[in-house]
Design an enzyme around this catalytic site. Structure first.
Site, PDB file in Angstrom:
ATOM      1  N   ARG A 198     -16.626  -3.689 -18.660  1.00  0.00           N
ATOM      2  CA  ARG A 198     -16.272  -4.994 -17.624  1.00  0.00           C
ATOM      3  C   ARG A 198     -15.308  -4.526 -16.531  1.00  0.00           C
ATOM      4  O   ARG A 198     -14.516  -3.552 -16.696  1.00  0.00           O
ATOM      5  CB  ARG A 198     -15.507  -5.870 -18.831  1.00  0.00           C
ATOM      6  CG  ARG A 198     -16.038  -6.354 -19.800  1.00  0.00           C
ATOM      7  CD  ARG A 198     -17.262  -7.591 -19.321  1.00  0.00           C
ATOM      8  NE  ARG A 198     -17.568  -8.360 -20.563  1.00  0.00           N
ATOM      9  CZ  ARG A 198     -18.733  -7.928 -21.242  1.00  0.00           C
ATOM     10  NH1 ARG A 198     -19.631  -6.902 -20.776  1.00  0.00           N
ATOM     11  NH2 ARG A 198     -19.250  -8.547 -22.096  1.00  0.00           N
TER      12      ARG A 198
ATOM     13  N   ASP B  97       0.801  -1.026   0.083  1.00  0.00           N
ATOM     14  CA  ASP B  97      -0.108  -0.016  -0.003  1.00  0.00           C
ATOM     15  C   ASP B  97       0.971   1.386  -0.020  1.00  0.00           C
ATOM     16  O   ASP B  97       0.285   2.406  -0.321  1.00  0.00           O
ATOM     17  CB  ASP B  97      -0.835  -0.103   1.200  1.00  0.00           C
ATOM     18  CG  ASP B  97      -1.774  -1.186   1.352  1.00  0.00           C
ATOM     19  OD1 ASP B  97      -2.097  -1.864   0.292  1.00  0.00           O
ATOM     20  OD2 ASP B  97      -2.124  -1.541   2.585  1.00  0.00           O
TER      21      ASP B  97
HETATM   22  O1  F6P Z   1      -2.372  -3.959   3.414  1.00  0.00           O
HETATM   23  C1  F6P Z   1      -2.145  -5.026   2.467  1.00  0.00           C
HETATM   24  C2  F6P Z   1      -3.292  -5.501   1.628  1.00  0.00           C
HETATM   25  O2  F6P Z   1      -3.239  -6.051   0.395  1.00  0.00           O
HETATM   26  C3  F6P Z   1      -4.352  -4.182   1.242  1.00  0.00           C
HETATM   27  O3  F6P Z   1      -4.213  -3.487   0.242  1.00  0.00           O
HETATM   28  C4  F6P Z   1      -5.768  -4.992   1.199  1.00  0.00           C
HETATM   29  O4  F6P Z   1      -6.777  -4.143   1.541  1.00  0.00           O
HETATM   30  C5  F6P Z   1      -5.538  -6.226   2.287  1.00  0.00           C
HETATM   31  O5  F6P Z   1      -4.210  -6.189   2.459  1.00  0.00           O
HETATM   32  C6  F6P Z   1      -6.190  -7.601   1.888  1.00  0.00           C
HETATM   33  O6  F6P Z   1      -6.126  -8.222   2.965  1.00  0.00           O
HETATM   34  P1  F6P Z   1      -6.143  -9.927   2.972  1.00  0.00           P
HETATM   35  O7  F6P Z   1      -4.984 -10.601   2.443  1.00  0.00           O
HETATM   36  O8  F6P Z   1      -6.586 -10.010   4.228  1.00  0.00           O
HETATM   37  O9  F6P Z   1      -7.476 -10.099   1.951  1.00  0.00           O
END
Ligand code: F6P
Length: 358
Positions: free
Chosen positions: A276, A138
């Site tokens: 899409r 992120d």
């Molecule tokens: O913080 C990293 C991240 O990939 C975010 O971008 C995303 O919202 C979240 O983790 C997804 O988490 P999980 O692997 O629990 O679905």
């Protein structure tokens, strides 16, 4: 001397490269490194760890994921809902300290994002000798210009846009690509710029459907019968809310996702253009790290061991845009680094005529 390394939160490319760099730098000083298995829980009784000796480091520089496993749920979770901070119980922190003492660990390297480093900060306050390494696709950690994993995620999202470009053009369609990033739009912005998106939707700029549709129709008028839209999972319409997966678990951060489909449906209905959606999902967290991430991970790992050598605990290694330094963990956690609206990136995006939805 014996140190340990733990990986926490969502995985990303480069975790193994940091593990390798830490263990190699420590070995050079004659120290042993233990890898804690399955996140911080591995420090509790009975401990779960493996020795990271010379042989254990084979092939780690390029290997995705983490050989130690990780966790972003359970008793060690310092973030809940939409980023609220939770204080870990004193008994849990005491048990962690005892676990480390029992293993003979003099210092812990915590590799994680906002959640795991908030835990690290609480451990530091409880007297645990700990240093942090900033990980997250992120790129939303305060006090570092870059986290590792981000470059690899952007490379993946850019490749996806390149591929969507040709099929969108062939079919005269609108394509919406949803990417991760939580409450920060870095992945969408970087990949959008690198992949030539026509519309980039980020959480920092609430969007209007009228503006998006006007951009689609403007292209149509100019003879471009396809449009590429990239939407960060945290993007939301002005006055609207985040789209989240149903079923919120206790002591867990909200799971964002689904805005791409909402935008696609609305654009199709309003413009009449066939639309899409593609959700990139965990593909952007998998695979081998880019060369940029491999270098960053190596520098970060070496710096973490340097901090331990100097006894500078409670700090996180950080990149300041030019070189690797360190900052107090407290400065890196508790607030997110989102895309600034009054700086170069957003100005440049606008001046190119790319629609940001507002
Ligand atoms: O913080 C990293 C991240 O990939 C975010 O971008 C995303 O919202 C979240 O983790 C997804 O988490 P999980 O692997 O629990 O679905």
């Amino acid at each position: 001397m014996k140190i340990a390394i733990v990986t926490g939160g969502g995985d990303c490319p480069g975790l193994n490269a940091v593990i390798r760099a830490v263990a190699k730098t420590a070995a050079k000083r004659g120290w042993e490194t233990l890898g804690i298995i399955g996140g911080y829980d591995g420090l509790l009784n009975p401990p779960n760890f493996r020795l990271l000796d010379y042989k254990a480091l084979d092939g780690l520089l390029v290997r995705g994921g983490t050989i130690l496993g990780t966790a972003n749920r359970g008793q060690f979770s310092a973030k809940t809902g939409h980023g609220e901070t939770r204080q870990l119980p004193k008994e849990l922190l005491d048990a962690t300290k005892q676990g480390m003492e029992a293993l003979g660990i003099s210092a812990l390297v915590s590799v994680g994002g906002d959640g795991s480093l908030t835990i690290a900060q609480q451990m530091h306050e409880a007297g645990i000798p700990i240093v942090g390494v900033p990980k997250t696709i992120d790129n939303d950690l305060a006090a570092t210009t870059t986290t590792f994993g981000f470059d690899s995620a952007v490379a993946c999202a850019t490749d996806a846009l390149d591929r969507l470009h040709t099929t969108a053009e062939s079919h005269n369609r609108v394509m919406v690509l949803e990417v991760m990033g939580r409450y920060a739009g870095w992945i969408a912005l970087y990949a959008g710029l690198a992949g030539g998106a026509d519309v980039i939707l980020i959480p920092e700029i609430p969007f209007h459907y009228e503006t998006i549709c006007a951009a689609v129709m403007e292209r149509e008028k100019k003879g471009k019968h396809f449009t590429l839209i990239i939407a960060a999972e945290g993007a939301k319409p002005a006055g609207g809310d985040f789209v989240t997966a149903s079923g919120q678990e206790k002591n867990r951060e909200a799971r964002l996702g689904g805005i791409g489909a909402v935008v696609a449906a609305e654009v199709e209905q309003r413009t009449g253009k066939e639309t899409r959606v593609m959700v990139l999902g965990h593909l952007q967290r998998g695979g081998s790290p880019t060369y940029m991430d491999r270098v960053l991970c190596t520098l970060f790992g070496a710096k973490a061991v340097e901090l331990i050598t100097e006894g500078r605990f409670g700090r996180m290694v950080a990149h300041n845009g030019r070189f690797v330094e360190s900052v107090p963990l407290a400065e890196a956690t508790g607030r997110l680094r989102t895309v600034p609206l009054d700086e170069g990136f957003v100005h440049a995006t606008r001046s190119l005529g790319i629609c940001l939805g507002d």
